[in-house]
Design a protein around this motif. Sequence first.
Motif, PDB file in Angstrom:
ATOM      1  N   TYR A  33      68.111  37.318  61.687  1.00  0.00           N
ATOM      2  CA  TYR A  33      67.230  38.118  60.853  1.00  0.00           C
ATOM      3  C   TYR A  33      65.951  37.359  60.564  1.00  0.00           C
ATOM      4  O   TYR A  33      65.878  36.138  60.677  1.00  0.00           O
ATOM      5  CB  TYR A  33      67.927  38.570  59.567  1.00  0.00           C
ATOM      6  CG  TYR A  33      68.392  37.448  58.663  1.00  0.00           C
ATOM      7  CD1 TYR A  33      67.629  37.037  57.588  1.00  0.00           C
ATOM      8  CD2 TYR A  33      69.614  36.806  58.872  1.00  0.00           C
ATOM      9  CE1 TYR A  33      68.054  36.029  56.746  1.00  0.00           C
ATOM     10  CE2 TYR A  33      70.054  35.805  58.046  1.00  0.00           C
ATOM     11  CZ  TYR A  33      69.273  35.416  56.976  1.00  0.00           C
ATOM     12  OH  TYR A  33      69.692  34.414  56.149  1.00  0.00           O
ATOM     13  N   VAL A  34      64.920  38.131  60.229  1.00  0.00           N
ATOM     14  CA  VAL A  34      63.612  37.556  59.967  1.00  0.00           C
ATOM     15  C   VAL A  34      62.980  38.314  58.795  1.00  0.00           C
ATOM     16  O   VAL A  34      63.187  39.512  58.648  1.00  0.00           O
ATOM     17  CB  VAL A  34      62.709  37.625  61.233  1.00  0.00           C
ATOM     18  CG1 VAL A  34      62.405  39.056  61.630  1.00  0.00           C
ATOM     19  CG2 VAL A  34      61.434  36.843  61.069  1.00  0.00           C
ATOM     20  N   ILE A 131      70.079  40.108  68.997  1.00  0.00           N
ATOM     21  CA  ILE A 131      69.446  41.082  68.112  1.00  0.00           C
ATOM     22  C   ILE A 131      68.850  40.331  66.926  1.00  0.00           C
ATOM     23  O   ILE A 131      69.451  39.390  66.407  1.00  0.00           O
ATOM     24  CB  ILE A 131      70.481  42.100  67.580  1.00  0.00           C
ATOM     25  CG1 ILE A 131      71.065  42.909  68.730  1.00  0.00           C
ATOM     26  CG2 ILE A 131      69.856  43.026  66.537  1.00  0.00           C
ATOM     27  CD1 ILE A 131      72.217  43.810  68.311  1.00  0.00           C
ATOM     28  N   VAL A 132      67.655  40.779  66.502  1.00  0.00           N
ATOM     29  CA  VAL A 132      67.041  40.244  65.288  1.00  0.00           C
ATOM     30  C   VAL A 132      66.681  41.431  64.397  1.00  0.00           C
ATOM     31  O   VAL A 132      65.994  42.352  64.828  1.00  0.00           O
ATOM     32  CB  VAL A 132      65.784  39.403  65.599  1.00  0.00           C
ATOM     33  CG1 VAL A 132      65.114  38.955  64.310  1.00  0.00           C
ATOM     34  CG2 VAL A 132      66.137  38.201  66.459  1.00  0.00           C
ATOM     35  N   LEU A 133      67.159  41.389  63.165  1.00  0.00           N
ATOM     36  CA  LEU A 133      66.914  42.456  62.194  1.00  0.00           C
ATOM     37  C   LEU A 133      65.866  42.020  61.182  1.00  0.00           C
ATOM     38  O   LEU A 133      65.725  40.829  60.895  1.00  0.00           O
ATOM     39  CB  LEU A 133      68.208  42.786  61.439  1.00  0.00           C
ATOM     40  CG  LEU A 133      69.416  43.192  62.269  1.00  0.00           C
ATOM     41  CD1 LEU A 133      70.657  43.266  61.386  1.00  0.00           C
ATOM     42  CD2 LEU A 133      69.166  44.513  62.951  1.00  0.00           C
ATOM     43  N   ASP A 134      65.151  42.991  60.626  1.00  0.00           N
ATOM     44  CA  ASP A 134      64.245  42.716  59.517  1.00  0.00           C
ATOM     45  C   ASP A 134      65.113  42.514  58.273  1.00  0.00           C
ATOM     46  O   ASP A 134      65.920  43.385  57.914  1.00  0.00           O
ATOM     47  CB  ASP A 134      63.278  43.877  59.316  1.00  0.00           C
ATOM     48  CG  ASP A 134      62.293  43.616  58.188  1.00  0.00           C
ATOM     49  OD1 ASP A 134      62.740  43.423  57.038  1.00  0.00           O
ATOM     50  OD2 ASP A 134      61.080  43.608  58.453  1.00  0.00           O
ATOM     51  N   LYS A 135      64.961  41.390  57.630  1.00  0.00           N
ATOM     52  CA  LYS A 135      65.802  41.000  56.492  1.00  0.00           C
ATOM     53  C   LYS A 135      65.796  42.046  55.376  1.00  0.00           C
ATOM     54  O   LYS A 135      66.849  42.456  54.904  1.00  0.00           O
ATOM     55  CB  LYS A 135      65.293  39.657  55.958  1.00  0.00           C
ATOM     56  CG  LYS A 135      66.033  39.110  54.787  1.00  0.00           C
ATOM     57  CD  LYS A 135      65.424  37.773  54.362  1.00  0.00           C
ATOM     58  CE  LYS A 135      66.181  37.130  53.242  1.00  0.00           C
ATOM     59  NZ  LYS A 135      65.616  35.810  52.906  1.00  0.00           N
ATOM     60  N   LYS A 136      64.621  42.500  54.980  1.00  0.00           N
ATOM     61  CA  LYS A 136      64.532  43.427  53.847  1.00  0.00           C
ATOM     62  C   LYS A 136      65.044  44.816  54.213  1.00  0.00           C
ATOM     63  O   LYS A 136      65.706  45.461  53.415  1.00  0.00           O
ATOM     64  CB  LYS A 136      63.099  43.489  53.340  1.00  0.00           C
ATOM     65  CG  LYS A 136      62.697  42.194  52.666  1.00  0.00           C
ATOM     66  CD  LYS A 136      61.294  42.223  52.151  1.00  0.00           C
ATOM     67  CE  LYS A 136      60.995  40.868  51.513  1.00  0.00           C
ATOM     68  NZ  LYS A 136      59.614  40.678  51.204  1.00  0.00           N
ATOM     69  N   SER A 141      68.957  48.880  53.337  1.00  0.00           N
ATOM     70  CA  SER A 141      69.658  50.019  53.933  1.00  0.00           C
ATOM     71  C   SER A 141      71.174  49.895  53.779  1.00  0.00           C
ATOM     72  O   SER A 141      71.890  50.859  54.031  1.00  0.00           O
ATOM     73  CB  SER A 141      69.320  50.128  55.417  1.00  0.00           C
ATOM     74  OG  SER A 141      69.878  49.036  56.126  1.00  0.00           O
ATOM     75  N   GLY A 142      71.625  48.719  53.402  1.00  0.00           N
ATOM     76  CA  GLY A 142      73.053  48.489  53.308  1.00  0.00           C
ATOM     77  C   GLY A 142      73.667  48.143  54.651  1.00  0.00           C
ATOM     78  O   GLY A 142      74.869  47.964  54.761  1.00  0.00           O
ATOM     79  N   LEU A 143      72.835  48.051  55.676  1.00  0.00           N
ATOM     80  CA  LEU A 143      73.306  47.714  57.014  1.00  0.00           C
ATOM     81  C   LEU A 143      73.936  46.323  57.031  1.00  0.00           C
ATOM     82  O   LEU A 143      74.962  46.110  57.652  1.00  0.00           O
ATOM     83  CB  LEU A 143      72.140  47.780  58.003  1.00  0.00           C
ATOM     84  CG  LEU A 143      72.430  47.471  59.455  1.00  0.00           C
ATOM     85  CD1 LEU A 143      73.351  48.536  60.043  1.00  0.00           C
ATOM     86  CD2 LEU A 143      71.139  47.426  60.255  1.00  0.00           C
TER      87      LEU A 143
END
Length: 163
Positions: A33-34, A131-136, A141-143
């Motif tokens: 995440y980033v 995979i890299v997700l947006d931290k916020k 989103s509860g993801l």
Amino acid sequence: MNRNWLFVVMLAGLLFGGSLIAQNRPTPTRIGYVDAEKVVQAHKDFKKVQDVRTQAERELKPLRDQLQPLEAKLRAGNATAKEQQDYRVLAQSLQEAGRKWTERSNAVLKPITEEIDQVIARVAQQQGFAIVLDKKVAASSGLVVYAAEELEITNAVIRALPK
């Protein structure tokens, strides 16, 4: 019979050889995440975005300030017809100005985010992330409800940004 035997041997060779080739190439499985907002703010051209936002606020604030008392009168139910008309005109002006400034801000922000996306992809590949997700976004989103600190690549991305 010999043909069938030859076919079975060739098929086994292909399956066995294919599995060896597939095993030689490790597939990344890590998810990272980033903090995208922090990375954007660290970009060398972020000042341009701030300048556009400052200009927008300078133009939009007087419109909001004029709308506030009119909105209060409308809610209270004691606005005259002229005040109602003034409110509609000001609200439309504010909406159009807001749209204009949003477009300008997005135009300045687009090349920054495109460059950042490329840097994120490069850092993710180097560190073995699939995979890299947006931290916020992931958190709100509860993801994602938990992520280990070592999966965050924000600082590595910031270091990799062009100076």
